[in-house]
Design a protein around this motif. Sequence first.
Motif, PDB file in Angstrom:
ATOM      1  N   ILE A  89      36.535  42.972  43.824  1.00 51.85           N
ATOM      2  CA  ILE A  89      35.360  43.590  44.428  1.00 51.85           C
ATOM      3  C   ILE A  89      35.088  43.032  45.832  1.00 51.85           C
ATOM      4  N   ALA A  90      35.752  41.924  46.193  1.00 51.96           N
ATOM      5  CA  ALA A  90      35.538  41.322  47.510  1.00 51.96           C
ATOM      6  C   ALA A  90      36.641  40.313  47.780  1.00 51.96           C
ATOM      7  N   LYS A  91      36.614  39.778  49.008  1.00 55.00           N
ATOM      8  CA  LYS A  91      37.498  38.681  49.395  1.00 55.00           C
ATOM      9  C   LYS A  91      36.642  37.442  49.636  1.00 55.00           C
ATOM     10  N   ALA A  92      37.075  36.311  49.075  1.00 54.23           N
ATOM     11  CA  ALA A  92      36.304  35.072  49.204  1.00 54.23           C
ATOM     12  C   ALA A  92      36.198  34.652  50.665  1.00 54.23           C
ATOM     13  N   GLY A  93      35.115  33.940  50.965  1.00 46.23           N
ATOM     14  CA  GLY A  93      34.916  33.466  52.337  1.00 46.23           C
ATOM     15  C   GLY A  93      33.832  32.414  52.412  1.00 46.23           C
ATOM     16  N   ASP A 140      29.128  27.555  41.846  1.00 52.29           N
ATOM     17  CA  ASP A 140      30.114  27.765  42.903  1.00 52.29           C
ATOM     18  C   ASP A 140      31.511  27.495  42.375  1.00 52.29           C
ATOM     19  N   PHE A 141      32.449  28.353  42.762  1.00 48.84           N
ATOM     20  CA  PHE A 141      33.853  28.192  42.406  1.00 48.84           C
ATOM     21  C   PHE A 141      34.666  27.924  43.664  1.00 48.84           C
ATOM     22  N   GLU A 142      35.593  27.017  43.571  1.00 46.94           N
ATOM     23  CA  GLU A 142      36.485  26.710  44.697  1.00 46.94           C
ATOM     24  C   GLU A 142      37.330  27.935  45.009  1.00 46.94           C
ATOM     25  N   ALA A 143      37.534  28.188  46.314  1.00 47.33           N
ATOM     26  CA  ALA A 143      38.335  29.339  46.728  1.00 47.33           C
ATOM     27  C   ALA A 143      38.809  29.133  48.154  1.00 47.33           C
ATOM     28  N   ASP A 144      39.850  29.861  48.521  1.00 45.94           N
ATOM     29  CA  ASP A 144      40.310  29.927  49.898  1.00 45.94           C
ATOM     30  C   ASP A 144      39.891  31.270  50.484  1.00 45.94           C
ATOM     31  N   VAL A 145      39.737  31.300  51.796  1.00 44.99           N
ATOM     32  CA  VAL A 145      39.365  32.545  52.452  1.00 44.99           C
ATOM     33  C   VAL A 145      40.410  33.621  52.138  1.00 44.99           C
ATOM     34  N   GLY A 146      39.934  34.764  51.687  1.00 44.88           N
ATOM     35  CA  GLY A 146      40.824  35.876  51.366  1.00 44.88           C
ATOM     36  C   GLY A 146      41.218  35.968  49.910  1.00 44.88           C
ATOM     37  N   ASP A 147      40.893  34.955  49.095  1.00 40.71           N
ATOM     38  CA  ASP A 147      41.193  35.048  47.661  1.00 40.71           C
ATOM     39  C   ASP A 147      40.419  36.214  47.047  1.00 40.71           C
ATOM     40  N   PRO A 148      41.012  36.952  46.110  1.00 38.62           N
ATOM     41  CA  PRO A 148      40.302  38.075  45.494  1.00 38.62           C
ATOM     42  C   PRO A 148      39.159  37.601  44.606  1.00 38.62           C
ATOM     43  N   ARG A 156      25.961  38.645  40.731  1.00 41.77           N
ATOM     44  CA  ARG A 156      25.966  38.570  42.198  1.00 41.77           C
ATOM     45  C   ARG A 156      27.116  37.670  42.645  1.00 41.77           C
ATOM     46  N   TYR A 157      27.860  38.117  43.677  1.00 44.42           N
ATOM     47  CA  TYR A 157      28.993  37.390  44.233  1.00 44.42           C
ATOM     48  C   TYR A 157      28.739  37.238  45.735  1.00 44.42           C
ATOM     49  N   ALA A 158      28.602  35.992  46.203  1.00 49.13           N
ATOM     50  CA  ALA A 158      28.120  35.769  47.568  1.00 49.13           C
ATOM     51  C   ALA A 158      29.111  34.980  48.424  1.00 49.13           C
ATOM     52  N   HIS A 159      28.808  34.970  49.759  1.00 42.62           N
ATOM     53  CA  HIS A 159      29.559  34.244  50.793  1.00 42.62           C
ATOM     54  C   HIS A 159      30.952  34.822  51.018  1.00 42.62           C
ATOM     55  N   ASN A 160      31.143  36.106  50.718  1.00 43.19           N
ATOM     56  CA  ASN A 160      32.460  36.720  50.856  1.00 43.19           C
ATOM     57  C   ASN A 160      32.825  36.947  52.322  1.00 43.19           C
ATOM     58  N   SER A 161      34.120  36.914  52.603  1.00 41.59           N
ATOM     59  CA  SER A 161      34.589  37.220  53.956  1.00 41.59           C
ATOM     60  C   SER A 161      34.648  38.725  54.184  1.00 41.59           C
ATOM     61  N   ARG A 162      34.875  39.490  53.103  1.00 45.36           N
ATOM     62  CA  ARG A 162      34.965  40.948  53.217  1.00 45.36           C
ATOM     63  C   ARG A 162      34.604  41.571  51.884  1.00 45.36           C
ATOM     64  N   LEU A 163      33.928  42.718  51.949  1.00 48.18           N
ATOM     65  CA  LEU A 163      33.544  43.443  50.747  1.00 48.18           C
ATOM     66  C   LEU A 163      34.488  44.633  50.562  1.00 48.18           C
ATOM     67  N   THR A 164      35.019  44.800  49.366  1.00 45.59           N
ATOM     68  CA  THR A 164      36.003  45.858  49.116  1.00 45.59           C
ATOM     69  C   THR A 164      35.475  46.959  48.204  1.00 45.59           C
ATOM     70  N   ARG A 165      34.195  46.882  47.833  1.00 47.23           N
ATOM     71  CA  ARG A 165      33.587  47.921  47.005  1.00 47.23           C
ATOM     72  C   ARG A 165      32.292  48.392  47.642  1.00 47.23           C
ATOM     73  N   THR A 166      31.951  49.643  47.389  1.00 48.08           N
ATOM     74  CA  THR A 166      30.728  50.216  47.927  1.00 48.08           C
ATOM     75  C   THR A 166      29.784  50.576  46.785  1.00 48.08           C
ATOM     76  N   VAL A 167      28.512  50.782  47.129  1.00 46.83           N
ATOM     77  CA  VAL A 167      27.497  51.093  46.127  1.00 46.83           C
ATOM     78  C   VAL A 167      27.861  52.374  45.380  1.00 46.83           C
TER      79      VAL A 167
END
Length: 289
Positions: A248-252, A186-194, A227-238
């Motif tokens: 590829i996403a916003k942290a959450g 796990d990496f420390e992040a704020d909501v919305g961080d890229p 794998r990148y998990a617990h994101n607030s929003r996903l910015t890439r599609t399959v």
Amino acid sequence: MRQMVAQFGANRPGLAVALLLGVGMVVGVGGGLAMTAGLRAQVSNQQAQMESTRRDAQREINALAARLGELQAEANRLNALGVRLTRIGQLQDGEFNFDKPVGVGGAGPVQDMPKAELDAGLSKLKRQFAASGEQLSVLESLLFNRQLDMNSVPSREPIANSYITSGFGGRADPFNGGRANHKGIDFEADVGDPVLAVADGVVSYSGVRSGYGNVVEVDHGNGYVTRYAHNSRLTRTVGQLVRAGQEIAKAGSTGRSTGAHVHFEVWENGRVVDPRNFLAQESPLKLKG
């Protein structure tokens, strides 16, 4: 006739002397003019020879200047190639300075260099430049290929300017207590961080997974999936191609999470592995063949 001249001289001696002086002056002036014309012709001939020599010397200088231009162009190419190799190899700034002159020295005496020796030296230098250029081009190709390999290996961190808050493997479960197996770090992040792709690849999953919340998975080839998990929003599609370092996403804090962070996993040939084994590989020169 002689008697007449003698009688004329006896009768008018002053006029005879003047006549003789006049004749002498005419003869002298004529001789001086002839000598001057000869000197002028000699000077003109010397000037023509000097002009011819000057033109020949200028042609030699122009030829040397052309060869010097070729060598300068080759040196610039090698310098540019060296800069690219330094960048590809991720060498430290200042480790190679291609603009810094090389220190040389030596004791005298100094002698004039014959033109033939200068020509031979320039030809040898040109051959050395050509050989060095070929070797550096091969090295550039090898490093570029290794850079491509490195770009397909999870060798970066998924978020900038962060730190690890929970490691891989056994740990105390943050919800129920007791021992749990943590499949990633796990990496420390704020909501919305890229959230950033750690290597080149293709998005193989973008959606919700039980416990993981909003998840993005990237297939990097060679058996690697991240794998990148617990994101607030996903910015890439399959199916989308992503490059290392692209968002590829916003942290959450979606899914089974106590707060905003990035959960990061690495899978190798279908088996989850410790991401720390890859994060230290920042240079293609460190990649083991």
